[in-house]
Design an enzyme around this catalytic site. Structure first.
Site, PDB file in Angstrom:
ATOM      1  N   LYS A  71      -3.475 -20.825  23.882  1.00  0.00           N
ATOM      2  CA  LYS A  71      -4.269 -21.971  24.350  1.00  0.00           C
ATOM      3  C   LYS A  71      -5.701 -21.548  24.662  1.00  0.00           C
ATOM      4  O   LYS A  71      -6.657 -22.245  24.324  1.00  0.00           O
ATOM      5  CB  LYS A  71      -3.635 -22.577  25.604  1.00  0.00           C
ATOM      6  N   LEU A  94       6.713 -18.295  28.767  1.00  0.00           N
ATOM      7  CA  LEU A  94       6.163 -19.399  27.972  1.00  0.00           C
ATOM      8  C   LEU A  94       5.771 -20.468  28.980  1.00  0.00           C
ATOM      9  O   LEU A  94       6.430 -20.637  30.015  1.00  0.00           O
ATOM     10  CB  LEU A  94       7.211 -19.963  27.005  1.00  0.00           C
ATOM     11  N   ASP A  95       4.702 -21.219  28.671  1.00  0.00           N
ATOM     12  CA  ASP A  95       4.237 -22.252  29.592  1.00  0.00           C
ATOM     13  C   ASP A  95       5.282 -23.367  29.745  1.00  0.00           C
ATOM     14  O   ASP A  95       6.157 -23.535  28.893  1.00  0.00           O
ATOM     15  CB  ASP A  95       2.932 -22.868  29.073  1.00  0.00           C
ATOM     16  N   TYR A  96       5.112 -24.145  30.805  1.00  0.00           N
ATOM     17  CA  TYR A  96       6.027 -25.241  31.148  1.00  0.00           C
ATOM     18  C   TYR A  96       6.346 -26.140  29.950  1.00  0.00           C
ATOM     19  O   TYR A  96       7.490 -26.473  29.700  1.00  0.00           O
ATOM     20  CB  TYR A  96       5.365 -26.048  32.276  1.00  0.00           C
ATOM     21  N   HIS A 118      -1.131 -17.621  28.619  1.00  0.00           N
ATOM     22  CA  HIS A 118      -1.849 -18.743  27.981  1.00  0.00           C
ATOM     23  C   HIS A 118      -2.737 -18.263  26.837  1.00  0.00           C
ATOM     24  O   HIS A 118      -3.765 -18.902  26.545  1.00  0.00           O
ATOM     25  CB  HIS A 118      -2.724 -19.508  28.998  1.00  0.00           C
TER      26      HIS A 118
END
Ligand code: URA
Length: 235
Positions: free
Chosen positions: A188, A101-103, A185
């Site tokens: 997004k 999962l992204d930051y 990502h």
């Protein structure tokens, strides 16, 4: 006898794909000899398998669901010294996250030392469903919603959300999406392709696992029964 890459992933060294990389890099020895064949067969109880000179043993398998907070990296260690998801879990086992999962993405993240389990969940062939809660910078138009569900071309591949639902009847910037895609990502980039910016992203579920009421930053340990659901036909 077991294939070397399978043995390494079962021992929690890494996923099967990552284990192949370790083998390819010449970092794995069996009874003192460097092995660079993925398919090499090992005798689990007799052979002496080492990675970077360290003896590999079968370990107890452990499984956690973490509600990942913002500002944490989904790796086992970070070269910039940032807080990792592994730092949040108290265990003596060498665990790693299942996918990423992204930051600044929050929500359900699985961590384990069971490479086979991770491999099963991440493999595109198994089409495991992920559900995300998304906050957009503007209202999602009807036409765009249809396009994202029918499929758009992303990186020269047809890409789609399985479903998109508005979270409530008056707010068109807040949607729940499901997808079987695990590309980096992905959520997004799908919205970005149609001119939207994802302001907030939270994963609600991954396969049979749900976040439920787990507070951000907390985690629970899963038992064998819950784990076996992953291998059921229906997810
Ligand atoms: N898709 C994204 O864009 N980011 C995530 O963290 C997960 C899925």
């Amino acid at each position: 006898m077991t294939r070397l890459n399978k043995f390494l992933s079962e021992c929690g060294v890494a996923s099967r794909r990552k284990s192949d990389e370790l083998i390819e890099q010449g970092r794995v020895t069996v009874n003192g000899k460097t092995i660079i064949e993925f398919g090499f067969q090992v005798n689990e109880s007799e052979d002496d398998v080492k990675v970077d000179g360290e003896r590999i043993h079968h370990r107890n398998k452990v499984y956690f669901i973490l509600n990942k907070p913002k500002g944490t990296v989904t790796t086992t260690d970070d070269e910039k010294g940032r807080r990792t998801v592994v730092d949040l879990i108290k265990t003596n086992e060498k665990i790693f996250p299942v996918g990423r999962l992204d930051y600044n993405t929050t929500g359900l993240l699985l961590l384990t030392n069971d490479g086979e389990f991770a491999n099963h969940l991440m493999h595109p062939r198994n089409k495991i469903t992920r559900e995300y809660q998304v906050k957009l910078d503007k209202d999602l138009g009807r036409e765009d919603k249809i396009k994202l569900e029918r499929g758009i071309i992303l990186e020269r591949r047809r890409s789609r959300f399985t479903s998109i639902q508005f979270t409530d009847t008056k707010n068109f910037r807040s949607v729940t999406v499901t997808t079987v895609e695990g590309r980096n990502h992905f959520v997004k980039r799908m919205f970005h392709a149609l001119g939207y910016f994802v302001k907030e992203l939270n994963r609600n579920s991954y396969g049979p696992f749900k976040l439920k009421e787990l507070p951000v930053g907390s985690y629970v340990k899963l038992d064998e029964k819950e784990i076996s659901k992953v291998y059921d036909k229906k997810k």
